[in-house]
Design a protein around this motif. Structure first.
Motif, PDB file in Angstrom:
ATOM      1  N   LYS A 102       0.810  -1.221   0.000  1.00 23.72           N
ATOM      2  CA  LYS A 102       0.000   0.000   0.000  1.00 23.72           C
ATOM      3  C   LYS A 102       0.847   1.276   0.000  1.00 23.72           C
ATOM      4  N   ASP A 103       2.150   1.147   0.112  1.00 28.71           N
ATOM      5  CA  ASP A 103       3.019   2.316   0.262  1.00 28.71           C
ATOM      6  C   ASP A 103       3.636   2.738  -1.064  1.00 28.71           C
ATOM      7  N   LYS A 155       7.910   4.522  -3.913  1.00 27.49           N
ATOM      8  CA  LYS A 155       7.715   5.927  -3.551  1.00 27.49           C
ATOM      9  C   LYS A 155       8.241   6.804  -4.672  1.00 27.49           C
TER      10      LYS A 155
END
Length: 382
Positions: A102-103, A155
């Motif tokens: 989820k990151d 990210k």
């Protein structure tokens, strides 16, 4: 005296201030260096992680592609154009993006970009699929290719690698080779002797090269599990069966005919799963069949070829005597004939002929195209 002490105190204070300033500057430099190193380490770790994610994506997408091809191979296709259209529709079902957590960690398919660096011929058919895969059909090299970029994201760090998969396409020959494997024969009688082979079955498990002529094969089977090379002529074959799983080379094949057993005609046959190079083909009779799974190259077809069928799944290159394939002879070349100009009156059939499937399927020709399951693979990191 007081003035001297005051001066010394002033100098000591100045020295302390200078030392403090120096150590502070050095400390700031060290701190900045450590901070930069930490940032670089974090960036390097992020780059490594995004590379790992891109490679994970590459494995995932290749598995999906190979599974899709395996399913399509079960069905096959009547023409390679049909196969290309069908496999494109099936490949497009593969999802473009696959999250890992989820990151903001995931991999996805991106377009390959400039396809010109892959040096595809102008005749290649190129398709950009909605899910960003690029596919192409190169009939010159008998290849269906698949191109994509696997992009790994963690990210703010990204890494991409391009994948180029090249699958050779071929005709499924299952059920088309008529000569059966003779089974486990450990030391068959006379099979090492290239003359007077009669009424026996011979199995050769290693590549074979015969010097001179191979002659007088009567009512026998010669089965080669590898390449077979004859420097001279294979001559006087009556009801003989020769099957080569590898490539085949011979200077000449001459006088292949049938044998009658219990009033039943048993024709001679030559089957090659790989490529075949033959100097001269002459004097073939009585329903003789030559079946080549790869390419066939012949220097000359003689004018004494009768009642014979030549089936070539690759490209047929006949340097001389192509006009002798007429009357009760027939050539079916599934990947065309080099230098051949289509003539509706001859007995040479290529896929462009309207009655190709009808004429060639009568002689055990294959019915579907498939892809080889192990592709050539190229990977490039970006």
């Amino acid at each position: 005296m007081k003035k001297h002490l005051t001066n010394e105190k002033g100098m000591a204070l100045l020295t302390v201030i200078l030392m403090f300033t120096l150590f502070t500057a050095i400390g700031l430099m060290i701190f900045t260096s450590i901070l930069n190193n930490m940032k670089q380490i974090n960036k390097t770790e992020g780059n490594i992680q995004s590379t790992d994610i891109a490679e994970m994506g590459a494995i995932y997408f290749k598995t999906k592609i190979n599974d899709t091809i395996a399913l399509q191979n079960n069905a096959g296709a009547e023409t390679i154009n049909d196969y290309f259209t069908t496999i494109n529709n099936q490949l497009n079902v593969i999802e473009t993006k696959k999250p890992i957590s989820k990151d903001d960690v995931y991999f996805e398919i991106k377009t390959i970009g400039d396809i010109s660096k892959y040096s595809l011929p102008p005749t290649a058919t190129i398709k950009l699929l909605p899910n960003n895969m690029t596919t192409y059909l190169n009939k010159d090299a008998r290849i269906i290719g698949i191109l994509l970029n696997s992009k790994g994201i963690k990210k703010n760090e990204t890494r991409s690698l391009s994948i180029h998969l090249k699958y050779l396409y071929k005709l499924d020959t299952n059920g088309n080779y008529a000569i059966a494997h003779p089974g486990s024969i450990t030391s068959p009688i006379k099979c090492g002797d290239p003359s007077q082979i009669s009424g026996i079955q011979c199995l050769y498990t290693t590549p074979q090269s015969f010097e001179g002529d191979l002659q007088n094969i009567k009512d026998s089977t010669l089965y080669f599990e590898d390449d077979f090379n004859v420097s001279g002529t294979i001559v006087n074959v009556q009801g003989g069966k020769i099957h080569v799983e590898g490539d085949f080379v011979a200077s000449e094949i001459n006088n292949f005919q049938d044998i009658t057993e219990d009033k039943v005609s048993v024709p001679s046959e030559l089957e090659v799963e790989g490529d075949a190079q033959i100097g001269i083909i002459n004097n073939t009779f009585n329903d003789f069949k030559l079946f080549v799974g790869g390419d066939l190259t012949v220097n000359q077809i003689g004018n004494s070829v009768r009642d014979s069928t030549f089936i070539v799944l690759g490209t047929a290159t006949i340097k001389s005597g192509l006009e002798n394939i007429n009357g009760d002879c027939k050539l079916c070349a599934y990947n065309g004939v080099t230098g051949y100009v289509n003539d509706p009156t001859d007995k040479i059939y290529v896929p462009e002929d309207p009655d190709f499937n009808t004429q060639c399927s009568l002689y055990g020709g294959p019915t579907k195209y498939i892809l080889q399951t192990t592709p050539d693979e190229m990977v490039e990191y970006h």
